[in-house]
Each structure stands twice: as C-alpha cells, then as structure tokens.
Design a protein around this motif. Structure first.
Motif: not given
Length: 387
Positions: A171-190
């Motif tokens: 599961a993933i929980i992240s902030h919706s700001d640019d910083w949160g997305k910049s961590n979340r998106d690579p993790a989802v892609a991986e």
C-alpha cells in the motif's frame, strides 16, 4: 605639479594592484562569501539542523587555514520551509549580499520555487538536502544535488518492500503535493515494471492533517503487508501513532525526509515506530564508530541541540563544496568552481551512504541508499526487509 601628479598615479596603481583583475562576486583577497539558507523556524525546523552540519564543515576548513589562502564567510537566511521566503532569501543572498555561491534548502518545495531565480542568477547552488528529482532534472549547469533524489528513493523503497519473498501486497500513502508525487510515482512505476504489482491501496494525506484514522483503516482492510509512506515528519508520526492504535502492525517504509527517533518522539508512544524503516542517507547509525568524527565536529563547531540524522545530511554537500573550492585554485571564479564540481567522481565524503559523482551532464550526485530500522531497540542499517 608634475611630481604631485606622479605620486597620485603611483598611489592609484598600487591600489589597483591589490584588487583582483577579475573581481568575482563574493570573493576578496582574504574571503569567500557563501550563502546558506534553511528551515530554521516553523513546523519543519527539524530540517534546519542540516544548516548546522554544513556550517561545521566550513568552520573546520577555516580553522585548518582556509582554502587557498581565503577564509569562508557564511551568510545565513531562514526560509521556514516557505517557498515565498525561499525566493526572497535567494534574491537577498545574490543581489544584496553578493555571495559567491549558495548552499541551501531541505524543503523541496522551497528549492523548486527558487530554481528559476537560481538559474537566472547563475550563482553556483549546492542543494543542502532537498530530494525532489525536479531539482537536478531538467539539468541546470549551476545547480547540484548531493543527496539521493526522490526518484532514487521511491524506487529503492519499492525494491526494499519486495525484498522479502512472502510480500505480495503493498500500500502507498503520500502527500498530494509535488514532493509527495515525486516519491510516489517512481515507487508505483518500479512496482509495476519490476514486480508486476499495483498498490492494493493508494491513498493521500494532506499536509497539516491531525488524524490518519481513515487511511489506516483502509490500508488495514486492504490486507497490505508493507506500507510505503511518502510523508513529512509531522504527518508520518500521526500515521504511525494511529496505525499502532488501530492494530496495523505491518512494516512501514518512510522516505529520506524523516527520522526514526524524531518519529517516535513525535508519536508520543515508544512502540509506535517499532515497525518503521526509513531511507537512510548516512554512512552508519549515529552510535556507530564511523560517525564519531562527525559528531565530534558538531560538538566543536555546531549548535542546534542534539545531533540528529538531518544534522549530518548537509555535510556531504559542504564537503563537496570545500573540495571543489580547493581544486578550483587561488584564481577562483564561478566558472572554475563549477568545472571542478563537474569533475568530482566517486567523492567519498565519509559521512554519506554513497560517494558523490557529478558530471557536466548529470548533477544528481547520489543514486542509492540504505534503510534504517530498530533491531532489538537499536537503530540498525539493513538492506532487506526484516520484519
């Protein structure tokens, strides 16, 4: 009359000889002025500890005789993790204080907001600890990032989550700001590209939230075995507090922007961080003998209270700056300083988890890192998921 005129011209000529032929902003015969900015006040003041670590490195260089005959003069600004204050700090340092270069910023939002101003100024900029991949990408010739980017952190977190054979649900929980997305998106892609997995829950938590109950209950019902938490310190502590409260006892992986001890203290429960792992940027835990020289350095030159992970985060970039200033030579210019940084290859700072490498086309200096967790109550660096 002629004699008096000759004396005047001789005095003028001697005066001109004492002035460098190409006076570089922030550089005199005796000093190099470095601008530093960080989160010294406000809710993200934990990040400001990085300023003290960087300044300790510069003070050590001064006590060792300076760099090529010059002492480092530090001008510090507080931006309180506020983008508008960060822009104002950069403008003051470049225009009013006329610094040679800037070493600053742990809040990615602040550095990203100031990036256009930094590029426009041409002033060499060494990121203090902000991790957003968008700081060094797109590439800018004068901007250097000596810490693992959020792209590297997100992918490493996904790899780590899947390192235990029985893990199938993340599961993933992240902030919706640019910083949160910049961590979340690579993790989802991986997860998708390398493991063929989609998150069983993909939730957001806003900055300033005081309750994580809805997110905790959704993750618990999803059956997730590991949670990737791309949250800032205050919100991660709230999530860990509520996870413990509602019996979500699974491994939680935190990003580079958080700390084990700080999270446990903020959560107000000594067991709230028992299942927490955090991406760890340093060479070893703070009680390891390898960190003792850096702790002694802080004891001698630093301030800001007890040493913490973030206190040391800014040291790697400062070591890189000192080395590049030495390599640039006595005839110091910004151009020569940037050229020296571009030649740094596998620079072992002694304090960071990996060497720093810059080139003329890549200023993301570190591509990997370890994870830190409590093992029998002791902070321990691990490479695979243990719990």
């Amino acid at each position: 009359m002629k004699k008096r005129t000759a004396v005047r011209w001789m005095t003028f000529a001697l005066g001109m000889m004492s002035i460098p032929a190409l006076a570089e902003p922030g550089v005199t015969n005796d000093t190099i002025r470095i601008g530093v900015f960080g989160e010294m006040t406000g809710p993200a003041s934990l990040y400001g500890k990085s300023v003290y670590g960087a300044e300790a490195v510069y003070k050590k260089a001064n006590d060792a005789g300076g760099i090529n005959g010059r002492k480092l003069e530090i001008v510090r600004e507080d931006e309180a993790c506020d983008p508008s204050k960060g822009i104002a700090a950069v403008r003051k340092l470049t225009s009013q204080d006329q610094v040679f270069m800037i070493n600053g910023g742990v809040c990615s939002g602040v550095v990203l907001a100031a990036k256009p101003e930094l590029i426009k100024s041409g002033v060499p900029f060494m990121d203090l600890g902000a991790a957003s991949a968008m700081i060094s990408t797109p590439f800018a010739p004068n901007i250097f990032q000596p810490v693992a980017t959020t792209d590297a952190v997100g992918r490493r977190m996904a790899d780590f989550a899947m390192s235990r054979p029985d893990v199938t649900k993340v599961a993933i929980i992240s902030h919706s700001d640019d910083w949160g997305k910049s961590n979340r998106d690579p993790a989802v892609a991986e997860l998708k590209q390398k493991f063929g997995k989609e998150p069983v829950a993909d939730l957001s938590m806003e900055r300033g939230a005081s309750d994580a109950t809805p997110q905790v209950l959704k993750i618990r019902s999803s059956g997730a075995q590991v949670v990737l938490a791309m949250l800032y310190p205050a919100e991660l502590a709230i999530f860990m507090r509520d996870a413990y409260k509602y019996g979500l006892h699974v491994a939680v992986l935190g990003s580079q922007g958080v700390s084990l001890d700080d999270t446990r203290q903020r959560a107000g429960n000594p067991h709230a961080a028992d299942n927490l792992y955090v991406f760890y940027p340093l060479a070893a835990p703070l009680d390891d003998s390898r960190m003792q020289p850096w702790i002694r350095l802080l004891t001698k030159y630093g301030s800001g209270g007890d040493p913490e992970t973030f206190t040391f985060l800014g040291m790697g970039g400062a070591v890189s700056v000192v080395q590049a200033l030495k390599d640039a030579g006595r005839d110091l210019t910004r151009e020569k300083f940037i050229a020296a940084l571009n030649k740094q290859s596998h620079l072992d700072t002694g304090v960071m988890s990996a060497p720093i490498t810059f080139s003329s086309t890549d200023h993301a200096g570190i591509k990997t890192g370890s994870m830190l967790t409590y093992v029998n109550g002791k902070a321990t660096v691990v490479q695979t998921l243990q719990k």
